[in-house]
Design a protein around this motif. Structure first.
Motif, short mmCIF file in Angstrom:
data_model
loop_
_atom_site.label_atom_id
_atom_site.label_comp_id
_atom_site.label_asym_id
_atom_site.label_seq_id
_atom_site.Cartn_x
_atom_site.Cartn_y
_atom_site.Cartn_z
N THR A 9 -4.70 -12.67 11.35
CA THR A 9 -5.67 -13.11 9.89
C THR A 9 -6.19 -11.62 9.58
N LEU A 51 -0.43 -11.01 8.91
CA LEU A 51 -0.07 -11.67 7.87
C LEU A 51 -1.50 -10.87 6.56
N SER A 62 -6.91 -18.36 -1.64
CA SER A 62 -5.58 -17.55 -1.47
C SER A 62 -5.40 -17.43 -0.30
N HIS A 63 -6.38 -16.81 0.11
CA HIS A 63 -5.48 -16.47 1.77
C HIS A 63 -5.09 -17.94 2.43
N LYS A 65 -3.30 -20.11 0.79
CA LYS A 65 -2.17 -20.99 0.55
C LYS A 65 -1.33 -19.93 1.65
N LYS A 66 -1.73 -18.48 1.44
CA LYS A 66 -0.75 -17.77 2.32
C LYS A 66 -0.17 -18.16 3.17
N ASN A 69 1.50 -21.29 3.09
CA ASN A 69 3.10 -20.50 3.00
C ASN A 69 3.72 -19.89 4.50
N CYS A 70 3.04 -19.87 4.99
CA CYS A 70 4.13 -18.74 6.53
C CYS A 70 4.15 -20.52 7.39
#
Length: 332
Positions: A9, A51, A62-63, A65-66, A69-70
């Protein structure tokens, strides 16, 4: 050999020293990774995903959640996950994921470094090797691996800018100590069954740090109609000014009238808020505040963000905030 997913990240660990400072270097980080630590393949079968590449101070919900989700997308393919992350907001991200990923049955380990991996004195190698090995073990929660310790993510806080021992877990023992051997100290699970990705977070929270001579008039312009929760970082076990023109009790009354949750945490790292102990705390209770117990600011904030996104009822939010959901507080 176990399969581990390494999620990049950004942060210092992905930087290169350039000139007077350091900069993110997304183009060469993977080359540096395997050049500096070729023996990683001896620990696990490693797959890397870049990512996103951000300084951690630029990360937000928002990060988170990414990331969730990943992990959900790749959950069945891998036995563990390692997230490379900047140190400044690592404890916030780890706390947020601990609430967002329910019934977690595999380790999700955050790590990073105080110096770029390309630096000759970097702590990146040690932290990364430890994190990957921990990700092959039996932990079933989100943790932070730093400087030969594994901490519960939602119990962690950044305690040093300049030391390699950057993180601590003031009110909860480490999950593991890392020496010649890794000693597992705490093995817990929170829920069973299929992984649930509940990662959703509201930004309708305001954090107020009290200090001597805080002028309550400055809070009159705070748009309570756009807020659903306020966290007060109080002194000691939950104290703040309640006398004279600097009293914060009228502000608590405004919050109560507006239906805003008011939670009190301590500016002190160690021990717990006890609003029944002193006059100020008892006044806070009388004016509608609730205790954050021994939660870190990072855990209290991300927990409220999570609860606000999932519940509309203030009573429910206050109830769940004061309960341990994933080991973030010590229930009395």
């Amino acid at each position: 050999m176990k399969k581990i997913l390494l999620i990049q990240t950004g942060g210092t660990i992905a930087m290169n020293a350039k000139g007077a400072g350091v900069e993110l270097d997304p183009e060469s980080w993977s080359k540096v990774l395997y050049k500096e630590i070729p023996e990683l393949s001896e620990i696990a079968e490693l797959t890397t995903i870049p990512l996103f590449f951000e300084d951690s101070s630029d990360l937000n919900a928002s990060h988170w959640k990414k990331l969730a989700n990943c992990i959900q997308e790749h959950y069945e393919q891998y036995q563990g996950f390692v997230i490379l992350h900047g140190t400044d907001t690592m404890a916030y991200s780890a706390s947020a994921l601990s609430f967002g990923l329910r019934n977690l049955a595999k380790p999700v380990i955050f790590t990073g470094s105080q110096l770029p991996m390309s630096s000759i004195r970097s702590d990146a190698r040690r932290n990364l090797v430890n994190a990957i090995e921990l990700a092959t073990m039996n932990f079933q929660e989100v943790g932070i691996c730093f400087n030969d310790a594994l901490y519960r993510g939602n119990r962690s806080t950044k305690m040093s800018i300049g030391d390699f021992d950057a993180f601590g877990s003031p009110n909860f023992s480490p999950l593991a100590d890392i020496g010649i051997k890794i000693k597992e100290k705490v093995l817990e699970s929170f829920g069973a069954g299929e992984l649930k990705n509940l990662a959703d977070y509201s930004d309708e929270v305001f954090v107020l740090t009290v200090h001597p001579n805080l002028n309550p008039a400055l809070l009159e312009s705070l748009p309570l109609e756009r807020l659903r929760a306020v966290i007060i970082r109080a002194f000691g076990s939950g104290n703040f000014c309640i006398k004279g023109p600097n009293s914060l009790l009228p502000f608590l009354d405004r919050c109560l009238d507006a239906g805003v949750v008011v939670a009190v945490v301590s500016q002190a790292d160690y021990d717990s808020v006890d609003l029944s102990q002193y006059t100020a705390g008892r006044a806070a209770l009388d004016h509608g505040a609730i205790s954050g117990n021994d939660m870190t600011l990072e855990a209290a904030l991300t927990k409220l963000m999570f609860l606000l996104a999932h519940y509309g009822n203030k009573t429910e939010i206050e109830k769940y905030f004061q309960q341990s959901l994933v080991g973030e507080l010590t229930e009395k």
